[in-house]
Design a protein around this motif. Structure first.
Motif, short mmCIF file in Angstrom:
data_model
loop_
_atom_site.label_atom_id
_atom_site.label_comp_id
_atom_site.label_asym_id
_atom_site.label_seq_id
_atom_site.Cartn_x
_atom_site.Cartn_y
_atom_site.Cartn_z
N ARG A 23 0.64 -1.07 0.13
CA ARG A 23 0.18 -0.28 -0.07
C ARG A 23 0.66 1.15 -0.01
O ARG A 23 0.41 2.40 0.32
N GLY A 24 1.97 1.09 -0.50
CA GLY A 24 2.78 2.39 -0.45
C GLY A 24 4.06 2.18 0.94
O GLY A 24 4.14 1.29 1.54
N ALA A 219 5.61 1.27 -7.74
CA ALA A 219 5.74 -0.01 -6.89
C ALA A 219 4.64 -0.68 -7.32
O ALA A 219 4.85 -1.93 -7.63
N HIS A 220 3.51 -0.32 -7.62
CA HIS A 220 2.14 -1.07 -7.89
C HIS A 220 2.56 -1.75 -9.54
O HIS A 220 2.30 -2.59 -9.67
N ALA A 223 4.94 -4.40 -9.12
CA ALA A 223 4.18 -5.63 -8.47
C ALA A 223 3.46 -6.40 -9.63
O ALA A 223 3.57 -7.62 -9.65
N GLU A 224 2.90 -5.70 -10.33
CA GLU A 224 1.98 -6.18 -11.66
C GLU A 224 2.87 -6.78 -12.65
O GLU A 224 2.40 -8.04 -13.03
N GLU A 225 3.70 -6.37 -12.90
CA GLU A 225 4.97 -6.83 -13.78
C GLU A 225 5.37 -8.27 -13.13
O GLU A 225 5.57 -9.15 -14.03
N LEU A 226 5.84 -8.05 -12.00
CA LEU A 226 6.31 -9.36 -11.34
C LEU A 226 5.36 -10.60 -11.50
O LEU A 226 5.70 -11.69 -11.58
N ARG A 227 4.16 -10.12 -10.86
CA ARG A 227 3.03 -11.21 -11.05
C ARG A 227 2.85 -11.89 -12.41
O ARG A 227 2.82 -13.05 -12.77
#
Length: 239
Positions: A23-24, A219-220, A223-227
Motif C-alpha cells: 500500500r506504499g 511500486a504497483h 508488482a503487477e509486472e512481477l506477477r
C-alpha cells in the motif's frame, strides 16, 4: 480496552496489516528466526521509509520459552514499533527463515551455527535439505518486485515523475541507494526481485488508470509486472 486484551489482539492486528499487501511506503519487514523451522525465538523488524531507501530502523526481539509469533507482549511491541513509523505496507515471513544467530558475530563466517544444527545444509526459506547438485538457492514463496530503470531513461523518469524532487539527481546515485536497499530488504527476510521498467510503458500504464507517476504507482506497476512474469513461468512449466 485493557492492556491484556490489547496484547492478545496484537498478533491478529499484525497479520491483518500483512494481508493488505503493498500500500506504499514506509514498508515494514517482519522476519522470524529459530533453531528449527517450527519454533521462532527471534523476530527482526526493519523499516524502509521510501522507495530506493535503506533500512532506516531495525529492531529485534528474542524469546527462549515462548514462540515469538505468539508472545502477546512481543507482538504488541512489534505493532507499536510499526505504527510509530507510520508504516503503510507490512510483509511477514510465514515461519522461521533461518538461525537466530548471526554469522560472523555469534559464530565464524562460512561455518554452520553450532547451536542450531537443524539449519546446516538446509534452504532457509523451505527448511529442505539441499542436494550437492543444486545450482541455486530455492526462491522464497513471497517475493516483492523492485522497479529497476535504465540509465538512458533516468532523465525521462525525472520529467514525468510527480515526485521528481524525491528522486536522486543522478542515475549512479540511485543505483547505489537501490542496491543498498535491496541488500537491507533481503537481510530483513524479504524476497525481492528486480523488475526492469520501461519508462514510457510505465507512463502509459499510469495514464490508463488516471494515476500520477509517483512512488506508489511505480511500486504497483513493478508488482503487477512481477506477477505477470511469475504467471508466465507457471504457464510455461505447465505446457
Amino acid at each position: 480496552m485493557s492492556k491484556r486484551r490489547q496484547k492478545g489482539r496484537a498478533r491478529s492486528v499484525l497479520m491483518r496489516k500483512a494481508r493488505k499487501g503493498f500500500r506504499g511506503h514506509p514498508i515494514a519487514t517482519v522476519a522470524y528466526y529459530g533453531p528449527d523451522d517450527q519454533f521462532a525465538s527471534k523476530v527482526a523488524v526493519g523499516i524502509i521509509p521510501h522507495e530506493g531507501g535503506d533500512v532506516a530502523a531495525l529492531e529485534r526481539w528474542y524469546s527462549e520459552g515462548v514462540d515469538v509469533r505468539y508472545d502477546p507482549t512481543i507482538n504488541q511491541e512489534v505493532v507499536e514499533f510499526i505504527d510509530g513509523h507510520e508504516v503503510r505496507s507490512v510483509f511477514v515471513t510465514d515461519g522461521p527463515i533461518g538461525c537466530p544467530h548471526e554469522e560472523g558475530i555469534d559464530y565464524p563466517e562460512g561455518e554452520s551455527c553450532p547451536e542450531c544444527p537443524y539449519w546446516a545444509g538446509r534452504d532457509r526459506w523451505t527448511g529442505e535439505l539441499l542436494d550437492e547438485g543444486i545450482s541455486q538457492a530455492l526462491r522464497p514463496a513471497a517475493v516483492v518486485g523492485c522497479a529497476w530503470y535504465r540509465a538512458g531513461q533516468w532523465e525521462r523518469l525525472h520529467e514525468i515523475a510527480a515526485d521528481s524532487e524525491k528522486l536522486e539527481h543522478t542515475y549512479e546515485e540511485w543505483v547505489d541507494n537501490a542496491e543498498r536497499a535491496l541488500r537491507g530488504m533481503r537481510e530483513s527476510g524479504m524476497g525481492v526481485e528486480k523488475v526492469e521498467v520501461d519508462v514510457e510503458e510505465l507512463l502509459a500504464w499510469c495514464q490508463r488508470r488516471g494515476l500520477e507517476v509517483d512512488a506508489r504507482a511505480r511500486a504497483h506497476y513493478a508488482a503487477e509486472e512481477l506477477r505477470r512474469r511469475h504467471q508466465g513461468s507457471d504457464d510455461d512449466q505447465g505446457a
